[in-house]
Design a protein around this motif. Structure first.
Motif, PDB file in Angstrom:
ATOM      1  N   CYS A 232       0.834  -1.207   0.000  1.00 48.37           N
ATOM      2  CA  CYS A 232       0.000   0.000   0.000  1.00 48.37           C
ATOM      3  C   CYS A 232       0.866   1.255   0.000  1.00 48.37           C
ATOM      4  N   ALA A 233       1.944   1.237   0.770  1.00 48.17           N
ATOM      5  CA  ALA A 233       2.824   2.402   0.842  1.00 48.17           C
ATOM      6  C   ALA A 233       3.531   2.663  -0.474  1.00 48.17           C
ATOM      7  N   HIS A 234       3.742   1.615  -1.259  1.00 48.82           N
ATOM      8  CA  HIS A 234       4.418   1.769  -2.549  1.00 48.82           C
ATOM      9  C   HIS A 234       3.430   1.961  -3.695  1.00 48.82           C
ATOM     10  N   SER A 235       2.180   2.185  -3.381  1.00 41.04           N
ATOM     11  CA  SER A 235       1.176   2.457  -4.402  1.00 41.04           C
ATOM     12  C   SER A 235       0.753   3.914  -4.299  1.00 41.04           C
ATOM     13  N   ARG A 236      -0.166   4.328  -5.168  1.00 43.35           N
ATOM     14  CA  ARG A 236      -0.623   5.713  -5.103  1.00 43.35           C
ATOM     15  C   ARG A 236      -1.491   5.968  -3.879  1.00 43.35           C
ATOM     16  N   LEU A 237      -1.839   4.927  -3.106  1.00 48.44           N
ATOM     17  CA  LEU A 237      -2.544   5.129  -1.847  1.00 48.44           C
ATOM     18  C   LEU A 237      -1.737   6.012  -0.900  1.00 48.44           C
ATOM     19  N   LEU A 281       7.624   0.705   9.493  1.00 50.21           N
ATOM     20  CA  LEU A 281       7.881   2.086   9.917  1.00 50.21           C
ATOM     21  C   LEU A 281       8.647   2.853   8.851  1.00 50.21           C
ATOM     22  N   LEU A 282       9.551   2.161   8.149  1.00 47.52           N
ATOM     23  CA  LEU A 282      10.277   2.806   7.053  1.00 47.52           C
ATOM     24  C   LEU A 282       9.324   3.145   5.910  1.00 47.52           C
ATOM     25  N   ALA A 283       8.455   2.197   5.559  1.00 45.10           N
ATOM     26  CA  ALA A 283       7.501   2.435   4.476  1.00 45.10           C
ATOM     27  C   ALA A 283       6.485   3.508   4.847  1.00 45.10           C
ATOM     28  N   ALA A 284       6.177   3.653   6.145  1.00 46.42           N
ATOM     29  CA  ALA A 284       5.195   4.653   6.578  1.00 46.42           C
ATOM     30  C   ALA A 284       5.615   6.064   6.197  1.00 46.42           C
ATOM     31  N   ALA A 285       6.922   6.287   6.066  1.00 52.94           N
ATOM     32  CA  ALA A 285       7.409   7.617   5.675  1.00 52.94           C
ATOM     33  C   ALA A 285       6.956   7.997   4.275  1.00 52.94           C
ATOM     34  N   ARG A 286       6.530   7.028   3.470  1.00 56.28           N
ATOM     35  CA  ARG A 286       6.017   7.343   2.141  1.00 56.28           C
ATOM     36  C   ARG A 286       4.652   8.024   2.228  1.00 56.28           C
ATOM     37  N   PHE A 287       3.886   7.780   3.297  1.00 57.61           N
ATOM     38  CA  PHE A 287       2.642   8.509   3.520  1.00 57.61           C
ATOM     39  C   PHE A 287       2.932   9.929   3.996  1.00 57.61           C
ATOM     40  N   SER A 288       3.876  10.039   4.938  1.00 53.10           N
ATOM     41  CA  SER A 288       4.349  11.340   5.409  1.00 53.10           C
ATOM     42  C   SER A 288       5.585  11.115   6.257  1.00 53.10           C
ATOM     43  N   SER A 289       6.616  11.907   6.019  1.00 51.83           N
ATOM     44  CA  SER A 289       7.838  11.813   6.828  1.00 51.83           C
ATOM     45  C   SER A 289       7.946  12.979   7.796  1.00 51.83           C
ATOM     46  N   GLN A 290       6.838  13.732   7.947  1.00 52.75           N
ATOM     47  CA  GLN A 290       6.868  14.941   8.777  1.00 52.75           C
ATOM     48  C   GLN A 290       7.062  14.625  10.253  1.00 52.75           C
ATOM     49  N   GLY A 291       6.443  13.542  10.723  1.00 55.29           N
ATOM     50  CA  GLY A 291       6.567  13.226  12.142  1.00 55.29           C
ATOM     51  C   GLY A 291       5.988  11.867  12.468  1.00 55.29           C
TER      52      GLY A 291
END
Length: 321
Positions: A232-237, A281-291
């Motif tokens: 999901c993180a590596h898709s346009r989602l 957790l690494l892939a989650a940064a693709r949604f947002s790396s702000q915090g």
């Protein structure tokens, strides 16, 4: 075929008709982000090779540290060509520093995969530093559909390695479970769905099915595998969802994405599973790396090691609860 994908491919065809090859390549890369299908990848590689024909490779790392590099669709193949030549001269994989620059400075791009597969076959790929970096790139770009070269490398790995092998094995599983999207049937009666709460996630091709919902902005998935979240993180989602709540199998981890929040990512993880969850957790940064606001349970942070430190470093701010 989804509306977005149809539109991008149509615009790419129009650009080719006008002989605007650079614009066409950019549109094809956008199409790949919308649907990572093999036919789209083949078009990207063919057009990229055509545009890069006759162009000199960039010297690594001096030239491609400059800001003017990375501004043109043909910049990446010129860097990749230099790295491939160096690999051929050395006959050894020793590129973790250069691969780290590649991951930090370029968006995910299918043209990176052939280089990674070439490096996987070289001696030295089994060392911890190179294996970790190769795993990180496969997580970033997306696992290859042909995982046989990865399985061959895994067979060469010493049995004493732990976390590095687990991360690499995850990349293999991601590739092996890939289900090619049926482009002609992406539209369905549910294509207008905006909010979706699933009861389970045990279904092959689920990530592809979710990506096919162009209006989806709110999603909850219980009992998800780490593989599913990373897909999901590596898709346009990753850019489409406004809210995404997901929990791991057996409650080993939880993660919540709220776009626009001061701290967009909230997570919790238990100690026995932390190294398996570090790629999440690494892939989650693709949604947002702000915090990232995270709760470590059962000594999870102390047990996380290098994979966890790398995952946390991908977020600009980490708040521990």
């Amino acid at each position: 075929m989804s509306h977005l994908l149809r539109e991008l491919l149509g615009r790419a065809q129009e650009a080719l008709t006008r002989r605007e090859d650079d614009a066409a390549l950019t549109l094809l890369l956008e199409a790949w982000n919308a649907c990572r299908a093999e036919p789209v990848i083949a078009l990207i590689e063919q057009l990229s090779d055509h545009l890069a024909t006759g162009l000199a490779f960039f010297e690594v790392p001096v030239r491609w540290m400059l800001e003017e590099v990375r501004g043109h669709p043909t910049d990446l193949p010129r860097v990749l060509g230099e790295l491939r030549e160096r690999a051929a001269r050395r006959s050894r994989c020793a590129f973790s520093t250069d691969l780290d620059r590649l991951r930090r400075w370029w968006p995910a791009d299918p043209r990176i995969i052939p280089l990674l597969l070439a490096l996987v076959r070289l001696p030295g790929a089994e060392t911890p530093a190179e294996l970790n970096m190769l795993s990180s790139l496969f997580m970033y770009v997306g696992a290859p559909y042909d995982v046989e070269p990865l399985r061959e490398l895994k067979a060469r790995l010493p049995s004493t390695q732990g976390a590095e092998v687990e991360r690499f094995d995850l990349a293999i599983r991601l590739g092996a479970r890939w289900v090619p999207p049926e482009l002609a049937s992406l539209l369905s009666a549910n294509s207008s769905v905006r909010r979706l709460e699933l009861k389970s996630s045990f279904e092959d091709g689920l990530a592809d099915a979710l990506t096919a919902l162009p209006h989806l902005t709110w999603l909850t998935i219980p009992h998800a595998s780490t593989d599913l979240f990373i897909r999901c993180a590596h898709s346009r989602l990753a850019s489409q969802l406004e809210y995404f709540k997901v929990s791991g199998e057996e409650g080993s981890w939880r993660l919540e994405v709220t776009r626009g929040a001061e701290v967009p990512i909230r997570a919790s993880v238990s100690g026995p599973h932390v190294q398996q969850v570090a790629p999440v957790l690494l892939a989650a940064a693709r949604f947002s790396s702000q915090g990232l606001r995270i709760e470590f349970r059962e000594g999870a942070e102390e047990k996380g090691g290098a994979p966890l430190r790398e995952a946390l470093a991908a977020h600009a701010r980490v708040i521990r609860e």
